[in-house]
Scaffold this motif. Structure first.
Motif, short mmCIF file in Angstrom:
data_model
loop_
_atom_site.label_atom_id
_atom_site.label_comp_id
_atom_site.label_asym_id
_atom_site.label_seq_id
_atom_site.Cartn_x
_atom_site.Cartn_y
_atom_site.Cartn_z
N THR A 137 37.82 36.13 37.39
CA THR A 137 38.50 37.41 37.44
C THR A 137 38.55 38.02 36.04
O THR A 137 39.09 37.40 35.11
CB THR A 137 39.95 37.23 37.95
OG1 THR A 137 39.91 36.58 39.22
CG2 THR A 137 40.66 38.56 38.06
N GLN A 165 38.61 47.04 42.72
CA GLN A 165 38.32 45.91 41.83
C GLN A 165 37.28 44.98 42.45
O GLN A 165 36.35 44.52 41.78
CB GLN A 165 39.59 45.13 41.51
CG GLN A 165 40.55 45.86 40.60
CD GLN A 165 41.88 45.15 40.46
OE1 GLN A 165 42.30 44.42 41.34
NE2 GLN A 165 42.55 45.40 39.35
N ARG A 166 37.45 44.66 43.71
CA ARG A 166 36.56 43.71 44.38
C ARG A 166 35.14 44.23 44.50
O ARG A 166 34.18 43.48 44.32
CB ARG A 166 37.12 43.38 45.77
CG ARG A 166 36.37 42.27 46.48
CD ARG A 166 37.01 41.90 47.83
NE ARG A 166 38.39 41.49 47.67
CZ ARG A 166 39.43 42.10 48.24
NH1 ARG A 166 39.24 43.13 49.03
NH2 ARG A 166 40.66 41.67 48.05
N THR A 183 42.83 46.90 44.81
CA THR A 183 42.10 45.64 44.99
C THR A 183 40.72 45.88 45.62
O THR A 183 39.76 45.18 45.28
CB THR A 183 42.89 44.60 45.80
OG1 THR A 183 43.28 45.16 47.04
CG2 THR A 183 44.11 44.14 45.05
N ARG A 199 32.54 41.46 35.06
CA ARG A 199 32.14 40.06 34.91
C ARG A 199 30.83 39.90 34.15
O ARG A 199 30.58 38.87 33.55
CB ARG A 199 32.03 39.38 36.28
CG ARG A 199 33.33 38.84 36.79
CD ARG A 199 33.12 37.92 37.98
NE ARG A 199 32.66 38.60 39.17
CZ ARG A 199 33.46 39.07 40.13
NH1 ARG A 199 34.76 38.93 40.05
NH2 ARG A 199 32.95 39.67 41.18
N TYR A 205 44.11 35.55 42.50
CA TYR A 205 44.01 34.58 41.42
C TYR A 205 45.37 33.95 41.11
O TYR A 205 45.43 32.79 40.71
CB TYR A 205 43.34 35.16 40.16
CG TYR A 205 44.08 36.26 39.46
CD1 TYR A 205 44.98 35.98 38.44
CD2 TYR A 205 43.85 37.59 39.78
CE1 TYR A 205 45.65 36.99 37.78
CE2 TYR A 205 44.51 38.61 39.12
CZ TYR A 205 45.41 38.30 38.12
OH TYR A 205 46.06 39.31 37.46
N ARG A 250 36.38 30.83 40.90
CA ARG A 250 36.60 32.27 41.08
C ARG A 250 36.88 32.88 39.71
O ARG A 250 37.80 32.46 39.02
CB ARG A 250 37.78 32.54 42.02
CG ARG A 250 37.62 31.94 43.40
CD ARG A 250 36.48 32.58 44.12
NE ARG A 250 36.35 32.04 45.47
CZ ARG A 250 35.26 32.15 46.18
NH1 ARG A 250 34.20 32.77 45.68
NH2 ARG A 250 35.21 31.66 47.39
N ASN A 307 35.35 44.63 39.18
CA ASN A 307 35.15 43.23 38.78
C ASN A 307 33.68 42.82 38.70
O ASN A 307 33.30 42.15 37.74
CB ASN A 307 35.94 42.29 39.69
CG ASN A 307 37.43 42.39 39.46
OD1 ASN A 307 37.89 43.10 38.57
ND2 ASN A 307 38.19 41.69 40.27
N SER A 353 48.30 38.84 44.14
CA SER A 353 46.95 38.70 43.58
C SER A 353 46.36 37.36 43.99
O SER A 353 47.03 36.33 43.92
CB SER A 353 46.99 38.78 42.05
OG SER A 353 47.44 40.04 41.62
#
Length: 133
Positions: A45, A15-16, A12, A24, A68, A43, A20, A66
């Motif tokens: 994802t 990803q963060r 995570t 995006r 989301y 938000r 991501n 998660s």
């Protein structure tokens, strides 16, 4: 064997901070838009999955851990960007579904990553409204 909590934190964090934000920006990337359960803000994802008729299916690698998924639990009205077009829909968490079997029906590359890093797989179906958002 890697500890599931460590794996969750490491994946995570990647990803963060890296994955991501880059994904995006890609116009072909599928995005799931939820409403933040605390902030009320949209938000987005990046994820992988497949549209089957009027539904979009995907598997969350960390299930209810998660963010989301927690947002969906608070408000299951979502938007999904597929091939550059936005669709509104209603997300349904399906813990009774066999997520590993489901991933065999979804795009291979994404399913391979989800299967490799995931520790708590959860199937999600988004029933898409007719028309685009």
């Amino acid at each position: 064997m890697v500890n599931a909590d460590f794996q969750h934190r490491w994946v995570t964090a990647f990803q963060r901070t890296i994955g991501n934000p880059v994904a995006r920006r890609l116009p072909i990337q599928t995005l799931l838009e939820t409403t933040g359960r605390v902030s009320g803000q949209a938000r987005r994802t990046p994820l992988g999955g497949a549209r089957r008729g009027d539904s979009f299916w995907f598997v969350s690698e960390f299930g209810t851990r998660s963010q989301y998924i927690r947002n969906i639990q608070a408000d299951n009205r979502v938007r999904v960007r597929l091939r550059g077009h936005w669709y509104t829909g209603t997300a349904h968490l399906l813990p009774e579904d066999d997520a590993k079997a489901r991933m065999r029906e979804l795009p291979r590359a994404n399913s391979a990553v989800v299967g490799a890093v995931g520790t708590d797989l959860l199937t999600v179906r988004v029933d898409l409204d007719t028309g685009r958002a």
